[in-house]
Motif scaffolding. Structure first.
Motif, mmCIF file in Angstrom:
data_model
loop_
_atom_site.group_PDB
_atom_site.id
_atom_site.type_symbol
_atom_site.label_atom_id
_atom_site.label_comp_id
_atom_site.label_asym_id
_atom_site.label_seq_id
_atom_site.Cartn_x
_atom_site.Cartn_y
_atom_site.Cartn_z
ATOM 1 N N ALA A 135 -0.427 11.679 0.633
ATOM 2 C CA ALA A 135 0.692 11.849 1.602
ATOM 3 C C ALA A 135 0.054 11.652 3.151
ATOM 4 C CB ALA A 135 1.183 13.479 1.124
ATOM 5 N N ALA A 136 -0.835 11.961 3.494
ATOM 6 C CA ALA A 136 -1.419 11.548 4.935
ATOM 7 C C ALA A 136 -1.381 10.182 4.903
ATOM 8 C CB ALA A 136 -2.550 12.289 5.083
ATOM 9 N N ARG A 137 -1.958 9.463 4.178
ATOM 10 C CA ARG A 137 -1.790 7.970 4.103
ATOM 11 C C ARG A 137 -0.782 7.332 4.258
ATOM 12 N NH1 ARG A 137 -3.643 4.196 6.676
ATOM 13 N NH2 ARG A 137 -3.636 2.159 5.640
ATOM 14 N N GLU B 211 1.012 -1.205 -0.020
ATOM 15 C CA GLU B 211 0.095 0.021 0.135
ATOM 16 C C GLU B 211 1.029 1.275 -0.018
ATOM 17 O OE1 GLU B 211 -3.547 2.162 2.556
ATOM 18 O OE2 GLU B 211 -2.531 0.340 3.400
ATOM 19 N N GLY B 212 1.889 1.290 0.888
ATOM 20 C CA GLY B 212 2.801 2.372 0.872
ATOM 21 C C GLY B 212 3.570 2.716 -0.457
ATOM 22 N N TYR B 213 4.028 1.464 -1.169
ATOM 23 C CA TYR B 213 4.728 1.658 -2.281
ATOM 24 C C TYR B 213 3.755 2.283 -3.318
ATOM 25 C CZ TYR B 213 6.629 0.059 -6.769
ATOM 26 O OH TYR B 213 7.214 0.015 -7.993
ATOM 27 N N TYR B 214 2.695 1.855 -3.593
ATOM 28 C CA TYR B 214 1.747 2.478 -4.551
ATOM 29 C C TYR B 214 1.250 3.716 -4.155
ATOM 30 C CZ TYR B 214 1.303 -2.591 -6.161
ATOM 31 O OH TYR B 214 1.378 -3.794 -6.772
ATOM 32 N N LEU C 72 1.298 5.253 7.294
ATOM 33 C CA LEU C 72 1.713 3.953 7.180
ATOM 34 C C LEU C 72 3.207 3.918 7.524
ATOM 35 C CD1 LEU C 72 0.586 3.000 3.572
ATOM 36 C CD2 LEU C 72 -0.137 1.707 5.697
ATOM 37 N N ARG C 73 4.087 5.134 7.586
ATOM 38 C CA ARG C 73 5.246 5.095 7.981
ATOM 39 C C ARG C 73 5.432 4.782 9.421
ATOM 40 N NH1 ARG C 73 7.501 9.324 3.534
ATOM 41 N NH2 ARG C 73 7.862 8.021 1.958
ATOM 42 N N ALA C 74 4.350 5.750 10.101
ATOM 43 C CA ALA C 74 4.106 5.945 11.558
ATOM 44 C C ALA C 74 4.077 4.476 12.278
ATOM 45 C CB ALA C 74 3.249 6.593 12.148
#
Length: 132
Positions: free
Chosen positions: A122-124, A90-93, A128-130
């Motif tokens: 950007a928020a999503r 999800e983060g990659y896409y 995901l990084r968090a």
């Protein structure tokens, strides 16, 4: 000499027009498929999703600076992120979608729809990084 210059101008114009027409046809084919994805009960096959992205890649290859092609590919990547079963995918896409939106917004900074989509992605991505 003037006739040769005129002939070269016409030939260049034809190549330019054909390349634009080909890119527009690829974009339209992808757009027609992608617009179905938010219809209730419609579930595109993996092949349909890949084909739509390939059409958009082709359109962008032919006309890399045309922002609508980038925004539509970002929209398709957003769907891929939505369907992914893994947060890393999800983060990659979404990150790939952000790149397309950045290019599109550089060409058309006043695009409110593109800006809203970019802010949402950007928020999503940050969320995901968090989680990592």
């Amino acid at each position: 000499l003037i006739a040769l210059a005129g002939l070269l101008t016409v030939a260049w114009g034809m190549v330019f027009s054909l390349s634009y027409l080909e890119a527009a046809m690829h974009y339209t084919a992808a757009e027609n498929e992608i617009r179905l994805w938010d219809r209730p009960g419609y579930a595109p096959s993996g092949e349909a999703v890949s084909e739509a992205l390939q059409y958009l890649d082709s359109a962008i290859e032919l006309w890399p600076d045309y922002p609508d092609y980038r925004v539509m590919r970002a929209h398709a990547l957003e769907w891929r992120a939505y369907w992914s079963q893994d947060g890393a995918d999800e983060g990659y896409y979404l990150a790939a979608a952000l790149q397309d939106l950045d290019v599109a917004l550089a060409a058309r900074p006043a695009d409110r729809r593109g800006r809203a989509m970019r802010d949402r992605h950007a928020a999503r991505v940050e969320a995901l990084r968090a989680l990592d």
